[in-house]
Design an enzyme around this catalytic site. Sequence first.
Site, mmCIF file in Angstrom:
data_model
loop_
_atom_site.group_PDB
_atom_site.id
_atom_site.type_symbol
_atom_site.label_atom_id
_atom_site.label_comp_id
_atom_site.label_asym_id
_atom_site.label_seq_id
_atom_site.Cartn_x
_atom_site.Cartn_y
_atom_site.Cartn_z
ATOM 1 N N PRO A 102 0.833 -1.201 0.000
ATOM 2 C CA PRO A 102 0.000 0.000 0.000
ATOM 3 C C PRO A 102 0.869 1.252 0.000
ATOM 4 C CG PRO A 102 -0.681 -1.538 1.722
ATOM 5 C CD PRO A 102 0.632 -2.027 1.208
ATOM 6 N N LYS A 103 0.393 2.289 -0.638
ATOM 7 C CA LYS A 103 1.069 3.593 -0.599
ATOM 8 C C LYS A 103 0.408 4.437 0.484
ATOM 9 C CE LYS A 103 2.326 7.673 -3.218
ATOM 10 N NZ LYS A 103 1.861 8.559 -2.117
ATOM 11 N N TRP A 104 1.168 4.730 1.529
ATOM 12 C CA TRP A 104 0.619 5.419 2.697
ATOM 13 C C TRP A 104 0.581 6.918 2.490
ATOM 14 C CZ3 TRP A 104 -1.570 2.404 6.275
ATOM 15 C CH2 TRP A 104 -1.241 1.045 6.233
ATOM 16 N N GLY B 294 -2.915 4.576 -2.783
ATOM 17 C CA GLY B 294 -2.478 3.874 -3.966
ATOM 18 C C GLY B 294 -1.697 2.625 -3.607
#
Length: 338
Positions: free
Chosen positions: A37-39, A187
């Site tokens: 996951p893109k944090w 994202g």
Amino acid sequence: MVAASETSFPLPLDTQPMEAQTAEALPEDRGAWEYEPKWDGFRCLAFKGRDTVDLRAKSGKPLGRYFPELTAILRDIHAEDFVVDGEIVIEIEGRASFDALQMRLHPAESRIQKLSVETPAQLILFDMLVAPGGKLLLAEPLQERREAIEAFVTEVDKACLRLSPSTTRLATAKRWLQGADHGSTDGVVAKALDEPYRPGERAMIKVKRLRTADCVVGGFRYLSGKRLVGSLLLGLYNERGLLDHVGFTSAIGNDVRAAITKKLEELRGGFGFTGKAPGGPSRWSTERSGEWEPVRPELVVEVRFDHVTGNRFRHGTRLVRWRPDKAPRQCTFEQIKQ
């Protein structure tokens, strides 16, 4: 705590994190990629020496003063001489709050201490550059570095130090992408499993549900007949290090317009754009389109866009947020390459 110096840590403090280039779809080579996951937070490299701790933003600026709870946890754990890569997030009711992060960038230490108790930050870890004891992992493949960061998080067992999920299953990554923007992620990032850690390089791939870019504010235009900002003029640095005008955003809320106008007027002056400047002839030109106020290139904003044509946003963009954690020089055309 003893004052930090470059020699206190197993890597220089100016080590840059590995970055990602934007793509419209996740890579699909089976067995070649790991997905995470893109944090939605502040990217951070955390350095721990024998008796010193330092947190560094993507821009290279120190972050430790603003997140004393994280500094304290890292200082107190038994492990020494390591460097980890992660994202600082503050979650409120299960969602990342970028506003809460920005509130930490406050000059008053008493205010920061109060916020660190009321809205404590977490460091979500996803890579390890140096393992405890000083073992350098930069040249090792992601598979080995991932095992190291998993073992580290398990051993330290601290609630504010979390391990970012990962998967090699494309179907799982696509589910994460569909759920982005509904929690603390925006994202998915894809990393090559057999690649080393490449500081400062865009060696990963990121896919967002909505395309965004971090841009420098190089100037602004006033509203017609008013001394209030009507639009921000956006720029990106080209390969020659010059700031090119790439578009504008006029999605400014009336409740913050006066404050933004004051901020911009304080920065007014200079050339604004050192490369391609606004005001050139186009089918959208009007008598007022050439009238703009240059500002010193110090402010960074994240904007949402749809299409890019000729190294410019085809339409006006939508302002997402201000990015005080991002250095203007990091805002390059690499973000919007097709």
